[in-house]
Design a protein around this motif. Structure first.
Motif, PDB file in Angstrom:
ATOM      1  N   LEU A  92       0.831  -1.211   0.000  1.00 32.76           N
ATOM      2  CA  LEU A  92       0.000   0.000   0.000  1.00 32.76           C
ATOM      3  C   LEU A  92       0.861   1.255   0.000  1.00 32.76           C
ATOM      4  CD1 LEU A  92      -2.836  -1.020   2.492  1.00 32.76           C
ATOM      5  CD2 LEU A  92      -3.099  -0.583   0.036  1.00 32.76           C
ATOM      6  N   ALA A  93       1.954   1.221   0.747  1.00 32.89           N
ATOM      7  CA  ALA A  93       2.845   2.380   0.787  1.00 32.89           C
ATOM      8  C   ALA A  93       3.470   2.624  -0.588  1.00 32.89           C
ATOM      9  CB  ALA A  93       3.930   2.174   1.834  1.00 32.89           C
ATOM     10  N   ARG A  94       3.903   1.566  -1.268  1.00 32.24           N
ATOM     11  CA  ARG A  94       4.538   1.736  -2.579  1.00 32.24           C
ATOM     12  C   ARG A  94       3.536   2.213  -3.629  1.00 32.24           C
ATOM     13  NH1 ARG A  94       8.482  -3.601  -3.008  1.00 32.24           N
ATOM     14  NH2 ARG A  94       9.646  -3.214  -1.078  1.00 32.24           N
ATOM     15  N   ILE A  95       2.335   1.688  -3.576  1.00 30.41           N
ATOM     16  CA  ILE A  95       1.318   2.116  -4.536  1.00 30.41           C
ATOM     17  C   ILE A  95       0.922   3.565  -4.267  1.00 30.41           C
ATOM     18  CG2 ILE A  95      -1.082   1.764  -5.253  1.00 30.41           C
ATOM     19  CD1 ILE A  95      -0.555  -1.261  -4.909  1.00 30.41           C
ATOM     20  N   GLY A  96       0.821   3.938  -2.993  1.00 33.15           N
ATOM     21  CA  GLY A  96       0.523   5.325  -2.663  1.00 33.15           C
ATOM     22  C   GLY A  96       1.601   6.267  -3.168  1.00 33.15           C
ATOM     23  N   THR A  97       2.861   5.876  -3.031  1.00 33.19           N
ATOM     24  CA  THR A  97       3.966   6.682  -3.545  1.00 33.19           C
ATOM     25  C   THR A  97       3.862   6.833  -5.053  1.00 33.19           C
ATOM     26  OG1 THR A  97       5.433   6.032  -1.729  1.00 33.19           O
ATOM     27  CG2 THR A  97       6.470   6.822  -3.750  1.00 33.19           C
ATOM     28  N   ALA A  98       3.531   5.730  -5.732  1.00 33.62           N
ATOM     29  CA  ALA A  98       3.391   5.781  -7.192  1.00 33.62           C
ATOM     30  C   ALA A  98       2.260   6.722  -7.604  1.00 33.62           C
ATOM     31  CB  ALA A  98       3.136   4.378  -7.737  1.00 33.62           C
ATOM     32  N   TRP A  99       1.155   6.682  -6.866  1.00 35.50           N
ATOM     33  CA  TRP A  99      -0.008   7.499  -7.217  1.00 35.50           C
ATOM     34  C   TRP A  99       0.201   8.965  -6.841  1.00 35.50           C
ATOM     35  CZ3 TRP A  99      -3.493   7.120 -10.630  1.00 35.50           C
ATOM     36  CH2 TRP A  99      -4.692   7.834 -10.550  1.00 35.50           C
ATOM     37  N   GLY A 100       1.047   9.204  -5.838  1.00 30.15           N
ATOM     38  CA  GLY A 100       1.282  10.569  -5.385  1.00 30.15           C
ATOM     39  C   GLY A 100       0.453  10.965  -4.192  1.00 30.15           C
ATOM     40  N   ALA A 101      -0.275  10.015  -3.614  1.00 34.90           N
ATOM     41  CA  ALA A 101      -1.080  10.259  -2.416  1.00 34.90           C
ATOM     42  C   ALA A 101      -1.330   8.920  -1.740  1.00 34.90           C
ATOM     43  CB  ALA A 101      -2.410  10.925  -2.768  1.00 34.90           C
ATOM     44  N   ALA A 102      -1.347   8.928  -0.432  1.00 37.69           N
ATOM     45  CA  ALA A 102      -1.507   7.686   0.323  1.00 37.69           C
ATOM     46  C   ALA A 102      -2.820   6.996  -0.012  1.00 37.69           C
ATOM     47  CB  ALA A 102      -1.431   7.967   1.819  1.00 37.69           C
ATOM     48  N   VAL A 103      -2.784   5.673  -0.049  1.00 36.04           N
ATOM     49  CA  VAL A 103      -3.996   4.885  -0.226  1.00 36.04           C
ATOM     50  C   VAL A 103      -4.751   4.874   1.102  1.00 36.04           C
ATOM     51  CG1 VAL A 103      -4.957   2.636  -0.826  1.00 36.04           C
ATOM     52  CG2 VAL A 103      -2.843   3.431  -1.920  1.00 36.04           C
ATOM     53  N   ALA A 104      -6.032   5.195   1.065  1.00 32.91           N
ATOM     54  CA  ALA A 104      -6.858   5.235   2.271  1.00 32.91           C
ATOM     55  C   ALA A 104      -7.748   4.001   2.323  1.00 32.91           C
ATOM     56  CB  ALA A 104      -7.719   6.493   2.287  1.00 32.91           C
ATOM     57  N   PRO A 105      -8.140   3.564   3.510  1.00 30.07           N
ATOM     58  CA  PRO A 105      -9.098   2.453   3.562  1.00 30.07           C
ATOM     59  C   PRO A 105     -10.477   2.909   3.101  1.00 30.07           C
ATOM     60  CG  PRO A 105      -8.688   3.317   5.770  1.00 30.07           C
ATOM     61  CD  PRO A 105      -7.718   3.999   4.852  1.00 30.07           C
ATOM     62  N   ALA A 106     -11.184   2.048   2.419  1.00 29.48           N
ATOM     63  CA  ALA A 106     -12.590   2.312   2.147  1.00 29.48           C
ATOM     64  C   ALA A 106     -13.333   2.378   3.478  1.00 29.48           C
ATOM     65  CB  ALA A 106     -13.167   1.210   1.270  1.00 29.48           C
ATOM     66  N   THR A 107     -14.366   3.199   3.542  1.00 29.36           N
ATOM     67  CA  THR A 107     -15.128   3.328   4.782  1.00 29.36           C
ATOM     68  C   THR A 107     -16.614   3.112   4.530  1.00 29.36           C
ATOM     69  OG1 THR A 107     -15.370   5.728   4.545  1.00 29.36           O
ATOM     70  CG2 THR A 107     -13.454   4.930   5.793  1.00 29.36           C
ATOM     71  N   ILE A 108     -17.275   2.601   5.554  1.00 31.12           N
ATOM     72  CA  ILE A 108     -18.731   2.424   5.547  1.00 31.12           C
ATOM     73  C   ILE A 108     -19.250   3.115   6.797  1.00 31.12           C
ATOM     74  CG2 ILE A 108     -20.652   0.786   5.612  1.00 31.12           C
ATOM     75  CD1 ILE A 108     -18.772  -1.295   4.361  1.00 31.12           C
ATOM     76  N   GLY A 109     -20.026   4.156   6.626  1.00 33.40           N
ATOM     77  CA  GLY A 109     -20.508   4.909   7.767  1.00 33.40           C
ATOM     78  C   GLY A 109     -19.382   5.491   8.595  1.00 33.40           C
ATOM     79  N   GLY A 110     -18.306   5.876   7.920  1.00 29.85           N
ATOM     80  CA  GLY A 110     -17.158   6.444   8.596  1.00 29.85           C
ATOM     81  C   GLY A 110     -16.223   5.442   9.225  1.00 29.85           C
ATOM     82  N   ARG A 111     -16.511   4.173   9.079  1.00 32.81           N
ATOM     83  CA  ARG A 111     -15.726   3.118   9.717  1.00 32.81           C
ATOM     84  C   ARG A 111     -14.877   2.406   8.676  1.00 32.81           C
ATOM     85  NH1 ARG A 111     -18.675  -1.344  13.663  1.00 32.81           N
ATOM     86  NH2 ARG A 111     -16.783  -2.287  14.531  1.00 32.81           N
ATOM     87  N   ALA A 112     -13.575   2.285   8.930  1.00 36.57           N
ATOM     88  CA  ALA A 112     -12.658   1.672   7.968  1.00 36.57           C
ATOM     89  C   ALA A 112     -12.906   0.176   7.866  1.00 36.57           C
ATOM     90  CB  ALA A 112     -11.216   1.937   8.382  1.00 36.57           C
ATOM     91  N   VAL A 113     -13.014  -0.326   6.643  1.00 33.02           N
ATOM     92  CA  VAL A 113     -13.207  -1.756   6.421  1.00 33.02           C
ATOM     93  C   VAL A 113     -11.873  -2.476   6.546  1.00 33.02           C
ATOM     94  CG1 VAL A 113     -15.164  -1.303   4.899  1.00 33.02           C
ATOM     95  CG2 VAL A 113     -12.887  -1.646   3.920  1.00 33.02           C
ATOM     96  N   PHE A 114     -11.933  -3.803   6.618  1.00 30.75           N
ATOM     97  CA  PHE A 114     -10.714  -4.603   6.691  1.00 30.75           C
ATOM     98  C   PHE A 114     -10.074  -4.657   5.311  1.00 30.75           C
ATOM     99  CE2 PHE A 114      -8.267  -8.536   6.561  1.00 30.75           C
ATOM    100  CZ  PHE A 114      -7.545  -8.451   7.743  1.00 30.75           C
ATOM    101  N   GLY A 115      -8.762  -4.533   5.266  1.00 34.51           N
ATOM    102  CA  GLY A 115      -8.056  -4.597   3.990  1.00 34.51           C
ATOM    103  C   GLY A 115      -6.868  -5.529   4.072  1.00 34.51           C
ATOM    104  N   GLY A 116      -6.828  -6.511   3.186  1.00 31.15           N
ATOM    105  CA  GLY A 116      -5.700  -7.434   3.158  1.00 31.15           C
ATOM    106  C   GLY A 116      -6.102  -8.842   3.503  1.00 31.15           C
ATOM    107  N   THR A 117      -6.089  -9.705   2.523  1.00 28.08           N
ATOM    108  CA  THR A 117      -6.451 -11.103   2.744  1.00 28.08           C
ATOM    109  C   THR A 117      -5.315 -12.016   2.312  1.00 28.08           C
ATOM    110  OG1 THR A 117      -7.459 -11.254   0.552  1.00 28.08           O
ATOM    111  CG2 THR A 117      -8.918 -10.687   2.386  1.00 28.08           C
ATOM    112  N   LEU A 118      -5.408 -13.244   2.762  1.00 22.95           N
ATOM    113  CA  LEU A 118      -4.485 -14.306   2.379  1.00 22.95           C
ATOM    114  C   LEU A 118      -5.281 -15.367   1.645  1.00 22.95           C
ATOM    115  CD1 LEU A 118      -1.734 -15.931   2.759  1.00 22.95           C
ATOM    116  CD2 LEU A 118      -2.814 -16.900   4.784  1.00 22.95           C
ATOM    117  N   ARG A 119      -4.769 -15.827   0.509  1.00 18.56           N
ATOM    118  CA  ARG A 119      -5.429 -16.893  -0.232  1.00 18.56           C
ATOM    119  C   ARG A 119      -4.393 -17.932  -0.654  1.00 18.56           C
ATOM    120  NH1 ARG A 119      -9.004 -14.626   1.694  1.00 18.56           N
ATOM    121  NH2 ARG A 119     -10.862 -13.686   0.770  1.00 18.56           N
TER     122      ARG A 119
END
Length: 268
Positions: free
Chosen positions: A118-145
């Protein structure tokens, strides 16, 4: 006016590069690139450390009635929490999301492949990647498969999965990120087709995905995973994972979206 005589889209290609850039993200969002692979995104030591933490995560299989090929997983994915009306089963989701955050912290993932990427992609985009939110609450991000027996042809599109809108942010394009910390000697390719869902595809429906007839005449690109490689593609295109005959194929993954305000958000 432009065109080709081959019947193939010359822009539907995969790119191998040393780092993700804002141009890669933009062209994936625009549909003028199929996939971007960054070899050695994680070095062997980071992959080994991640695998040590994987053993400390509470993984489980999907319900075989919904997912016929065995897939080991950790972390709640929003599309697994749709209630019969098509809305989010919020009570069950938030309970599992908090439990997953606690388990992730206890696993002591150092370095953390999700945080690093996430940090590297944010650097590439020029702004930090933020978590998606539902009702102001950050959702879980990052799974293992762990996908060894393959994954059916399918697509992912949060706006179709939750058409009454789920996030506080309005999204216009979805991307999928994967980084492999274990790979088999052979097999396990990810294939992406130049095809997005249309109503006629439902005649080919199979469990959560589709039979090969849905994409049999479509252009495709395939990427064979290598240890430490990262991959970005647009999951609105039909995609699948082929089985591997032996070994383990383990990836950390999440979704990204470009919002109407030009922000990148993440979720799983």
């Amino acid at each position: 006016m432009t065109g080709t005589t081959t019947g193939l889209d010359p822009l539907f290609t995969d790119v191998t590069t040393t780092a993700f850039t804002d141009r890669h993200l933009a062209t994936l969002a625009a549909g003028t690139l199929a996939a971007v692979r960054v070899p050695d995104f994680l070095d062997p030591a980071a992959c080994e450390a991640a695998m040590g933490a994987v053993a400390r995560l509470p993984t489980a299989d999907y319900d075989p009635a919904r997912v016929p090929t065995p897939i080991l997983r950790f972390g709640p994915a929003l599309n697994d929490y749709r209630d019969p009306s098509g809305d989010l089963d919020a009570g069950r989701y938030w309970h599992d999301a908090e439990a997953a955050r606690t388990a992730w912290q206890r696993a002591g993932m150092r370095p953390d492949p999700i945080t690093v990427s996430l940090a590297r992609i944010g650097t590439a985009w020029g702004a930090a990647v933020a978590p998606a939110t539902i009702g102001g609450r950050a959702v879980f991000g990052g799974t293992l498969r762990e996908i060894n027996a393959g994954a059916l042809i399918h697509y992912d599109d949060i706006n179709r999965e939750f058409p009454r809108r789920l996030f506080d942010q309005d999204t216009v394009c979805q991307l999928a990120f994967n980084v492999w910390v274990a790979v088999p000697e052979t097999g396990g390719r990810t294939t992406v087709w130049r095809h997005r869902w249309e109503p006629a595809d439902e005649q080919h429906r199979h469990a959560y995905g589709y039979r090969p007839e849905a994409v049999e005449h479509c252009q495709q690109v395939s990427v064979t995973p290598q240890l430490g490689d990262a991959l970005l593609f647009n999951p609105a295109n039909f995609h699948a994972v082929e089985p591997n005959p032996g070994g383990r194929r383990i990836a950390f993954a999440y979704f990204l979206a470009l919002t109407t305000t030009g922000q990148l958000i993440a979720w799983s």
